[in-house]
Scaffold this motif. Structure first.
Motif, mmCIF file in Angstrom:
data_model
loop_
_atom_site.group_PDB
_atom_site.id
_atom_site.type_symbol
_atom_site.label_atom_id
_atom_site.label_comp_id
_atom_site.label_asym_id
_atom_site.label_seq_id
_atom_site.Cartn_x
_atom_site.Cartn_y
_atom_site.Cartn_z
ATOM 1 N N SER A 85 0.626 -1.137 0.416
ATOM 2 C CA SER A 85 -0.308 -0.014 0.318
ATOM 3 C C SER A 85 1.232 1.165 0.465
ATOM 4 O O SER A 85 2.342 1.223 -0.262
ATOM 5 C CB SER A 85 -1.190 -0.358 0.975
ATOM 6 N N GLY A 86 0.468 2.123 0.310
ATOM 7 C CA GLY A 86 0.696 3.710 0.275
ATOM 8 C C GLY A 86 0.362 5.029 0.486
ATOM 9 O O GLY A 86 -0.604 4.952 0.069
ATOM 10 N N ARG A 87 0.715 5.759 -0.553
ATOM 11 C CA ARG A 87 -0.504 7.178 -0.669
ATOM 12 C C ARG A 87 0.901 7.825 -2.031
ATOM 13 O O ARG A 87 2.009 7.230 -2.384
ATOM 14 C CB ARG A 87 0.544 7.705 0.306
ATOM 15 N N ALA A 88 -0.386 8.332 -2.208
ATOM 16 C CA ALA A 88 0.373 8.862 -3.950
ATOM 17 C C ALA A 88 0.253 10.107 -3.684
ATOM 18 O O ALA A 88 0.549 10.843 -2.219
ATOM 19 C CB ALA A 88 -1.190 9.595 -4.526
ATOM 20 N N ALA A 89 0.838 11.153 -4.449
ATOM 21 C CA ALA A 89 2.654 12.440 -4.344
ATOM 22 C C ALA A 89 1.241 13.121 -3.517
ATOM 23 O O ALA A 89 -0.350 13.503 -4.398
ATOM 24 C CB ALA A 89 2.771 12.162 -5.208
ATOM 25 N N GLY A 90 1.120 13.934 -2.663
ATOM 26 C CA GLY A 90 0.494 15.025 -1.995
ATOM 27 C C GLY A 90 -0.766 14.532 -1.369
ATOM 28 O O GLY A 90 -1.539 15.225 -1.202
ATOM 29 N N SER A 91 -0.586 13.293 -0.541
ATOM 30 C CA SER A 91 -1.780 12.771 0.171
ATOM 31 C C SER A 91 -1.459 12.208 0.804
ATOM 32 O O SER A 91 -0.361 11.965 2.085
ATOM 33 C CB SER A 91 -2.409 11.759 -0.656
ATOM 34 N N ASP A 92 -2.355 11.724 1.785
ATOM 35 C CA ASP A 92 -2.393 11.765 3.517
ATOM 36 C C ASP A 92 -3.727 10.670 3.540
ATOM 37 O O ASP A 92 -4.837 10.999 3.223
ATOM 38 C CB ASP A 92 -2.310 12.734 4.493
ATOM 39 N N ARG A 93 -3.375 9.689 4.381
ATOM 40 C CA ARG A 93 -4.986 9.148 5.469
ATOM 41 C C ARG A 93 -4.493 9.107 6.061
ATOM 42 O O ARG A 93 -3.183 8.293 7.194
ATOM 43 C CB ARG A 93 -5.399 7.681 4.642
ATOM 44 N N PHE A 94 -6.061 9.254 7.503
ATOM 45 C CA PHE A 94 -5.488 8.242 8.972
ATOM 46 C C PHE A 94 -6.634 7.714 9.220
ATOM 47 O O PHE A 94 -7.798 7.943 8.806
ATOM 48 C CB PHE A 94 -5.551 9.462 10.191
ATOM 49 N N HIS A 95 -6.611 6.607 9.678
ATOM 50 C CA HIS A 95 -7.191 5.545 10.620
ATOM 51 C C HIS A 95 -6.373 5.004 11.776
ATOM 52 O O HIS A 95 -5.631 4.708 12.328
ATOM 53 C CB HIS A 95 -7.350 4.258 9.518
ATOM 54 N N SER A 96 -7.113 4.319 12.193
ATOM 55 C CA SER A 96 -6.967 3.083 13.011
ATOM 56 C C SER A 96 -7.212 1.455 12.737
ATOM 57 O O SER A 96 -7.934 0.775 12.343
ATOM 58 C CB SER A 96 -7.528 3.754 14.887
ATOM 59 N N HIS A 97 -6.411 0.483 13.823
ATOM 60 C CA HIS A 97 -7.159 -1.078 13.142
ATOM 61 C C HIS A 97 -6.061 -1.569 14.532
ATOM 62 O O HIS A 97 -5.448 -1.110 15.627
ATOM 63 C CB HIS A 97 -6.019 -1.284 11.916
ATOM 64 N N GLY A 98 -5.428 -2.517 15.003
ATOM 65 C CA GLY A 98 -4.811 -3.483 15.351
ATOM 66 C C GLY A 98 -3.218 -3.564 14.696
ATOM 67 O O GLY A 98 -3.213 -2.280 13.842
ATOM 68 N N ASP A 99 -2.460 -4.013 15.597
ATOM 69 C CA ASP A 99 -0.788 -4.341 15.167
ATOM 70 C C ASP A 99 -0.715 -4.354 13.420
ATOM 71 O O ASP A 99 -1.511 -4.707 12.826
ATOM 72 C CB ASP A 99 -0.122 -5.409 15.889
ATOM 73 N N ALA A 100 0.334 -3.901 13.553
ATOM 74 C CA ALA A 100 0.950 -3.368 11.816
ATOM 75 C C ALA A 100 2.369 -2.752 12.393
ATOM 76 O O ALA A 100 3.200 -1.839 12.833
ATOM 77 C CB ALA A 100 -0.122 -2.030 11.076
ATOM 78 N N ILE A 101 3.072 -3.633 10.899
ATOM 79 C CA ILE A 101 4.369 -3.482 10.932
ATOM 80 C C ILE A 101 4.461 -3.241 9.386
ATOM 81 O O ILE A 101 3.921 -3.205 7.964
ATOM 82 C CB ILE A 101 5.267 -4.026 11.342
ATOM 83 N N LYS A 102 5.044 -1.490 9.141
ATOM 84 C CA LYS A 102 5.533 -1.401 7.408
ATOM 85 C C LYS A 102 6.606 -1.025 7.120
ATOM 86 O O LYS A 102 7.635 -0.554 8.368
ATOM 87 C CB LYS A 102 5.134 0.083 7.665
ATOM 88 N N PHE A 103 7.068 -1.906 6.430
ATOM 89 C CA PHE A 103 8.049 -1.943 5.588
ATOM 90 C C PHE A 103 8.378 -0.796 4.269
ATOM 91 O O PHE A 103 7.851 -1.110 2.960
ATOM 92 C CB PHE A 103 9.247 -2.936 5.173
#
Length: 335
Positions: A85-103
């Protein structure tokens, strides 16, 4: 940013009476349960291997979410799923969920976790604890892409609650832990043996739980040189080194050419992403040839053997269900 959900999410539920809330809970549980049973049906495909050509990881993956390993795709996995997943140029997004690790595998930007803000780049790792409002910001002109593992939606955090005694209230058996010996124990002796081992395990589990209070979130690429570490197991994020993780841990396994590694039972869910090398993998009674860029899922309680068959070190980025936790299998109440 706050660590709790905005009032706009679910705030209207505060006004419900006890009866209304109970009825709404049951209605939603039934609808959710129908979907979980379809996922359970798809798990019966028991897929274990995803080829590199079907799993782009890097700039080519793009910022839109793409599922790689999950029950909806036929993998018999319960406690987490894996996606890009990710974010397009100039974008953002906020939320919540369970444990996560991003690489992070392409681009750069910022991660906001609760009231903390981190700049992230390719090769960094970020832990997002469960139930914390967070988001990814990409102010750059190119997409930000990450490979993520996330506690599976609808599962619960497994917090240690061991049964401990300062002095045991009755004698606990001290016997050899073999199938032959344990099979001969009467029920009361078997329970006391179980209690004895649970007490010892619980003491260690509480120390690991204490270390979670460090609440580490971030590992920079410079501190996790995946392509430089030598043979052996290298922990990247886990509770014993201060991360507030409950569902899984992430590590690098490196095997020399010709080296073999095997276990009679694998424990919980395990997913391996091949960064380099080649391997012959035995999962249960199925043998698979793994190459760079492939993903391999080892279902819980499976026999598992690995042999490094290439001319260079075999490197696996591994997401492993935390030892001592349980598979969370669906058991919905349906009319």
């Amino acid at each position: 940013m706050t660590t709790t959900l905005p009032v706009s999410i679910g705030g209207h539920l505060i006004e419900l009476s006890t009866e209304e809330l109970s009825r709404l809970y049951m209605e939603n549980q039934i609808a959710f349960g129908k979907v979980t049973l379809e996922l359970q049906r798809r798990r019966q495909q028991k897929r274990i291997h995803l080829l590199a050509k079907d799993a782009p990881v890097g700039p080519e993956a793009g910022p839109d979410q793409r599922m790689l390993i999950g029950p909806e795709l036929g993998f018999d996995v319960y406690n987490f799923h894996i996606f890009t997943s990710g974010r397009a140029a100039g974008s953002d997004r906020f939320h919540s969920h369970g444990d996560a690790i991003k690489f992070y595998v392409a681009g750069g930007g910022y991660e906001v976790v609760g009231d903390q803000r981190y700049e992230v780049k390719v090769g960094d790792f970020m832990h997002v604890p469960g139930n914390i409002w967070h988001g990814t910001e990409n102010p750059a002109n190119e997409p930000l892409v990450f490979l993520a593992v996330q506690q599976f939606v609808g599962t619960f955090r497994q917090v240690p609650t061991p049964f401990l005694h300062e002095r045991p209230p009755y004698e606990l058996p001290d016997v050899e832990l073999t199938e032959d010996v344990m099979a001969k124990l009467d029920p009361w002796a078997m329970y006391r043996l179980y209690l004895r081992q649970q007490v010892e395990f619980g003491k260690v589990a509480l120390e690991i739980h204490r270390r979670r209070e460090q609440k580490r979130l971030f590992v920079a690429a410079e501190d996790a040189p995946l392509m430089e570490w030598g043979p052996g197991r290298h922990i990247i994020m886990s509770p014993e080194i201060g991360f507030d993780l409950y569902s899984f841990q992430i590590l690098l396994d490196c095997l020399s050419p010709g080296e073999e590694q095997g276990v009679s039972l694998s424990g919980g869910d395990l997913v391996k992403y091949c960064l380099a090398g080649q391997a012959d993998e035995l999962v249960g009674d199925r043998r698979v040839q793994v190459n760079k860029g492939d993903f391999l899922h080892v279902p819980a309680n499976s026999r598992h053997e690995t042999k490094s068959t290439g001319s260079e070190n075999l490197r696996y980025l591994c997401w492993q269900q935390l030892p001592g936790t349980f598979l969370q299998m669906p058991s919905p109440l349906l009319p």
